[in-house]
Design a protein around this motif. Structure first.
Motif, PDB file in Angstrom:
ATOM      1  N   LYS A  68      30.580  38.466  25.484  1.00 26.32           N
ATOM      2  CA  LYS A  68      30.466  38.857  27.138  1.00 26.32           C
ATOM      3  C   LYS A  68      31.927  38.178  27.785  1.00 26.32           C
ATOM      4  N   ASP A  69      33.056  38.892  28.708  1.00 23.37           N
ATOM      5  CA  ASP A  69      33.856  38.498  29.230  1.00 23.37           C
ATOM      6  C   ASP A  69      33.711  39.211  30.633  1.00 23.37           C
ATOM      7  N   ASP A  70      34.966  38.553  31.315  1.00 27.26           N
ATOM      8  CA  ASP A  70      34.946  39.074  32.292  1.00 27.26           C
ATOM      9  C   ASP A  70      36.329  40.085  33.253  1.00 27.26           C
ATOM     10  N   MET A  88      49.093  47.277  26.907  1.00 28.10           N
ATOM     11  CA  MET A  88      47.689  47.470  26.773  1.00 28.10           C
ATOM     12  C   MET A  88      47.696  46.023  27.727  1.00 28.10           C
ATOM     13  N   LEU A  89      46.489  45.945  28.970  1.00 26.81           N
ATOM     14  CA  LEU A  89      46.349  44.673  29.979  1.00 26.81           C
ATOM     15  C   LEU A  89      45.166  44.620  30.147  1.00 26.81           C
ATOM     16  N   VAL A  90      44.773  43.033  29.866  1.00 27.90           N
ATOM     17  CA  VAL A  90      43.522  42.696  30.256  1.00 27.90           C
ATOM     18  C   VAL A  90      43.556  41.994  31.575  1.00 27.90           C
ATOM     19  N   LYS A  93      39.084  39.283  36.120  1.00 30.60           N
ATOM     20  CA  LYS A  93      38.109  40.297  37.529  1.00 30.60           C
ATOM     21  C   LYS A  93      38.496  39.881  38.413  1.00 30.60           C
ATOM     22  N   ASP A  94      38.661  38.116  39.063  1.00 29.81           N
ATOM     23  CA  ASP A  94      38.383  37.808  39.192  1.00 29.81           C
ATOM     24  C   ASP A  94      40.220  37.033  40.307  1.00 29.81           C
ATOM     25  N   SER A  95      41.367  37.761  39.857  1.00 25.89           N
ATOM     26  CA  SER A  95      42.444  37.885  39.679  1.00 25.89           C
ATOM     27  C   SER A  95      43.482  38.550  40.520  1.00 25.89           C
TER      28      SER A  95
END
Length: 157
Positions: A68-70, A88-90, A93-95
């Motif tokens: 479970k990740d965002d 590769m970028l991870v 979501k709220d950034s």
């Protein structure tokens, strides 16, 4: 010398691929040492450009592929040979706000959004080591995401 390489990486006038798609596992396995070296050079220049906008921590953390990740997942490819994975970028979501990617990537690189499963498959092919492959990066002192660079490749499957 470094400035010349830097300029050639981001202001390339060579023939660029017209259609960009994710490389397949088989295509990644066929990368030559020259391809890996070119991707590593591009990744080094990309890191320098990215550090103008974010702080990249000097240590690696466990891979961000939890149940479970965002996160949003992206791959940075070389337009000249899209089989070369540069980074590769991870990203959380709220950034927000978004980074100026067209400035960071220049003409030579392209950023593609991918599904977590696709990102994980590419990561496992290029970085078979199971953990601690990603550098955290921060914006305004808060962790905004993680990045893995091609210069970290120490062996392929």
């Amino acid at each position: 010398m470094i400035k010349k390489l830097y300029n050639s990486c981001f202001n390339s006038t060579s023939v660029l691929a017209t259609s960009i798609r994710l490389p397949t596992t088989e295509e990644l396995r066929k990368l030559s040492m020259s391809d890996v070296a070119i991707a590593a050079g591009l990744a080094d220049a990309l890191r320098d450009r990215l550090q103008e906008y974010v702080h990249i921590d000097p240590y690696c953390l466990p891979d961000p592929f939890g149940e479970k990740d965002d996160y949003n997942y992206s791959i940075i490819l070389d337009r000249e040979n899209p089989n070369r994975v540069v980074a590769m970028l991870v990203t959380k979501k709220d950034s927000l706000p978004q980074l100026p990617w067209s400035t960071i990537l220049g003409e030579r690189l392209v950023k593609m959004s991918v599904q977590k499963q696709e990102a994980y498959a590419i990561k496992r092919e290029l970085m078979p080591k199971e953990t601690n492959n990603f550098y955290p990066y921060r914006r305004n002192g808060m962790r905004a995401g993680y990045v893995m660079f091609a210069f970290q490749i120490c062996g392929q499957r």
